[in-house]
Enzyme design. Structure first.
Site, PDB file in Angstrom:
ATOM      1  N   HIS A   1       0.816  -1.220   0.000  1.00  0.00           N
ATOM      2  CA  HIS A   1       0.000   0.000   0.000  1.00  0.00           C
ATOM      3  C   HIS A   1       0.846   1.265   0.000  1.00  0.00           C
ATOM      4  CE1 HIS A   1      -3.213  -2.887   0.729  1.00  0.00           C
ATOM      5  NE2 HIS A   1      -3.881  -2.037  -0.019  1.00  0.00           N
TER       6      HIS A   1
ATOM      7  N   GLU B   1     -10.723 -11.653  -4.351  1.00  0.00           N
ATOM      8  CA  GLU B   1      -9.301 -11.528  -4.063  1.00  0.00           C
ATOM      9  C   GLU B   1      -8.776 -12.674  -3.212  1.00  0.00           C
ATOM     10  OE1 GLU B   1      -8.511  -7.825  -2.043  1.00  0.00           O
ATOM     11  OE2 GLU B   1     -10.315  -7.952  -0.825  1.00  0.00           O
TER      12      GLU B   1
ATOM     13  N   ASP C   1      -4.219  -8.897  -3.999  1.00  0.00           N
ATOM     14  CA  ASP C   1      -4.297  -9.965  -3.002  1.00  0.00           C
ATOM     15  C   ASP C   1      -4.454 -11.334  -3.647  1.00  0.00           C
ATOM     16  OD1 ASP C   1      -3.938  -8.865  -0.423  1.00  0.00           O
ATOM     17  OD2 ASP C   1      -5.821  -7.793  -0.657  1.00  0.00           O
TER      18      ASP C   1
ATOM     19  N   CYS D   1      -9.664  -4.190 -10.135  1.00  0.00           N
ATOM     20  CA  CYS D   1      -9.129  -2.975  -9.517  1.00  0.00           C
ATOM     21  C   CYS D   1      -7.743  -3.186  -8.933  1.00  0.00           C
ATOM     22  CB  CYS D   1     -10.102  -2.425  -8.478  1.00  0.00           C
ATOM     23  SG  CYS D   1     -10.433  -3.571  -7.143  1.00  0.00           S
TER      24      CYS D   1
HETATM   25  C1  PEP Z   1      -6.460  -5.848  -4.310  1.00  0.00           C
HETATM   26  O1  PEP Z   1      -6.238  -6.622  -3.391  1.00  0.00           O
HETATM   27  O2  PEP Z   1      -6.199  -6.105  -5.509  1.00  0.00           O
HETATM   28  C2  PEP Z   1      -7.040  -4.520  -4.058  1.00  0.00           C
HETATM   29  C3  PEP Z   1      -7.396  -3.738  -5.051  1.00  0.00           C
HETATM   30  O3  PEP Z   1      -7.173  -4.092  -2.780  1.00  0.00           O
HETATM   31  P1  PEP Z   1      -5.960  -3.664  -1.836  1.00  0.00           P
HETATM   32  O4  PEP Z   1      -4.773  -3.361  -2.711  1.00  0.00           O
HETATM   33  O5  PEP Z   1      -6.400  -2.475  -1.062  1.00  0.00           O
HETATM   34  O6  PEP Z   1      -5.730  -4.862  -0.972  1.00  0.00           O
HETATM   35 MG    MG Z   2      -7.034  -6.412  -1.432  1.00  0.00          MG
END
Ligand code: PEP
Ligand code: MG
Length: 582
Positions: free
Chosen positions: A192, A434, A458, A505
């Site tokens: 993140h 995910e 994920d 996403c």
């Molecule tokens: C993901 O896991 O692909 C996602 C978009 O959520 P995050 O990156 O916040 O875990």
């Molecule tokens: Mg995620």
């Protein structure tokens, strides 16, 4: 002049003075030399950190002893004894005085001496004390380094930050007007911290092992976030070379920005919704300026970070309403709280876990803390009359979690109804795909929800058993691994089989070569960092849907991640060489 290689996570070139930010996670600190007039100040900082650490430990001990009994709180008594050890305190003060060293360096050096001495003792009990010293040492160092942010504020001009680690909450609180870019020693491409680097639109590199020890405050460095390169104290010729590379990057970005008002449509007319991922409500301006048709993922957990109280319903409503209004008539998908993994909130007492990515997080947390969950759902529902809002649950592994969440959502709806507060009664609810079980059983899940969004960050980590944070195994983190491509294909087919739309996403869709694959597999929406949208749009507008479909079928038949990726890159080069060469 020295050059190093790491993992480039946010494109562009930054050239400037470095500010070494100590995170308090490692005892291996570079020396910060101070002038004779600053010595008493450093000693005072150390003593102040001792007092703060002591008070923190006393509070924890008190809490624990009332919750689970005295015995378990004894460990903190041992920590207090270490903090009160006169020899340790005097040793640190001596290093500050004799070596004219900053307090954090002096403390870390003395602590390391203690580790050495204890590890040579042939006594199991004393050896075990090493972990106590490490624990309390980290806490104290954290307190000392917490002040570093103050030092940053006082620093003149803009800087490039170098740190062992920047947590997502540290990164979220960076002041864009002061920070030109950053480089960290740990972290993977989809951590993140990396994602926030992209949303701040500053060049960033992670996973650059041991870089902090090579740097001193005020060194000049180049951060090439596109290629993951850092150059320390470059000569003028090198600065010129990177400056012209930076200009080329800005030129390509300028060219792509011209596509802003055009649709993300293939040459033969298949339209894809191109939406953006955001972390803060004010990012909608960037979504619009980069040509986004909505928000495909609003990561709401940042609401809960860097603060001492939980966000209220009113405060959340206000932010969700702003996003809904700014993006109207386009859709905004609000993901409910996804704390845990690498994201923590100071207000919530989520215990330290051995495997936080597999632990009590996201929807699992929300379904236990339904008070917090319902507050958020009420805020989203109230804001739903101001635009097209949808709700999305993270980390769903099984159908019964969706059903349990529905119970809380129905309660929230019933409460608002009773209070006479308007909301969209037909609000759509979707889930992130995910977790492998969700992808494998996506035919079952599809019957219960209105849409899917593939969270490939994920999904990849769980399918391939690769920690997305760990730079040492980042080379194994393969978005185009056949297992991933097949699961995406399966999820899209299951979604469409049940007449629901499927988006993506995760970070992998920011890569135009992979975006072509997703389009060919039938994806309905791609959501990515705002800065990534123009190049994804360019890729989509450069290809025919029928060709993308043929490419996807061919990719599904290949055997390895690198093979699939090379194939996609070659296909991208055929249709848009400038993107492939980037
Ligand atoms: C993901 O896991 O692909 C996602 C978009 O959520 P995050 O990156 O916040 O875990
Ligand atoms: Mg995620």
């Amino acid at each position: 002049m020295k050059q190093y290689q790491g993992i480039g996570v946010s494109a562009g070139i930054a050239i400037g003075k470095v500010f070494v930010l100590h995170s308090g996670e490692s005892f291996n600190l570079p020396k910060r030399t101070v002038g004779p007039e600053q010595i008493s100040n450093e000693i005072a900082r150390f003593e102040d950190a001792l007092t703060r650490t002591r008070n923190e430990i006393l509070t924890i001990r008190r809490k624990l002893s009332s919750q689970i009994g005295r015995e378990s709180s004894d460990i903190f008594t041992a920590h207090l004894l270490i903090l009160e050890d006169r020899t340790l305190i005097e040793d640190v003060i001596e290093v500050i005085k004799n070596e004219k060293a900053g307090a954090e360096y002096a403390f870390a050096t003395v602590i390391q001496r203690y580790f050495q001495a204890f590890s040579q003792i042939n006594d199991e009990y004393l050896k075990e004390r090493i972990s106590d010293i490490r624990d309390v040492g980290k806490r104290l160092l954290g307190n000392l380094c917490g002040e570093e942010k103050k030092r940053l504020e006082e620093f003149e001009g803009k800087v490039i930050i170098a740190s062992h680690d920047l947590s997502p909450s540290d990164t979220a609180s960076l002041d864009r007007t002061k920070v030109l870019g950053f480089v960290t020693e740990i972290g993977g491409p989809t951590s993140h911290t990396a994602i926030l680097g992209r949303s701040l639109e500053i060049p960033a590199i992670v996973g650059m092992d041991k870089i902090v020890g090579e740097l001193q405050d005020n060194d000049t460095i180049i951060v090439d976030g596109t290629h993951g390169i850092v150059v320390i104290n470059p000569d003028q010729a090198t600065i010129d070379k990177f400056n012209s590379q930076g200009s080329r990057f800005n030129q390509l970005t300028g060219e792509l920005d011209k596509l802003r008002d055009l649709p993300a449509e293939t040459l033969d007319g298949k339209r894809i919704t191109l939406a953006a991922n955001i972390e803060f409500h004010h990012e909608t301006a960037s979504v619009i300026s980069h040509g986004g048709n909505g928000v495909g993922l609003y990561r709401t957990e940042y609401f809960y970070m860097n603060r001492t109280t939980l966000p209220t319903e009113e405060e959340q409503y206000d932010a969700y309403r702003k996003v809904a209004e700014a993006m109207r008539p386009n859709t905004v998908v609000i993901r409910t709280l996804d704390l845990g993994g690498d994201k923590f909130a100071s207000t919530l007492e989520i215990p330290h876990e051995m495997n936080p990515y597999l632990g009590w997080r996201a929807i699992r947390f929300c379904l236990t803390r339904t008070d917090i969950f319902k507050t958020q759902l009420r805020a989203i529902l109230r804001a739903s009359v101001h635009g097209d809002l949808k709700i999305m649950y993270p980390m769903v592994a099984s159908v019964y979690e969706v059903r349990a969440a529905k119970v809380v959502l129905d309660e929230a709806k019933a409460e608002l109804e009773k209070e006479g507060v308007p909301f969209n009664k037909e609000i759509h609810v979707g889930v992130m795909i995910e977790i492998p079980s969700a992808a494998l059983a996506s035919d079952v899940l599809a019957k219960e929800v209105d849409f899917f969004s593939l969270g490939t960050n994920d999904l990849i980590q769980y399918v391939l058993a690769i920690d997305r944070m760990n730079e040492k195994i980042a080379y194994l983190y393969e978005p185009t691994h056949p297992a991933i491509v097949r699961l995406i294909d399966m999820t899209i087919r299951n979604g469409h089989g049940h007449h629901i739309w499927v988006g993506s996403c995760g970070e992998m869709s920011s890569d135009p070569a992979i975006a072509i694959l997703l389009v060919g597999l039938g994806i309905d929406e791609i959501s990515a960092s705002p800065v990534a949208l123009p190049k994804i749009k360019k890729a989509i507008r450069s290809i025919r849907y029928v060709d993308a479909q043929a490419i996807a079928q061919r990719a599904l038949a290949l055997h390895t991640g690198p093979e699939i990726y090379a194939f996609l890159k070659a296909k991208l080069k055929d249709v848009c060489a400038e993107l492939a060469d980037e």
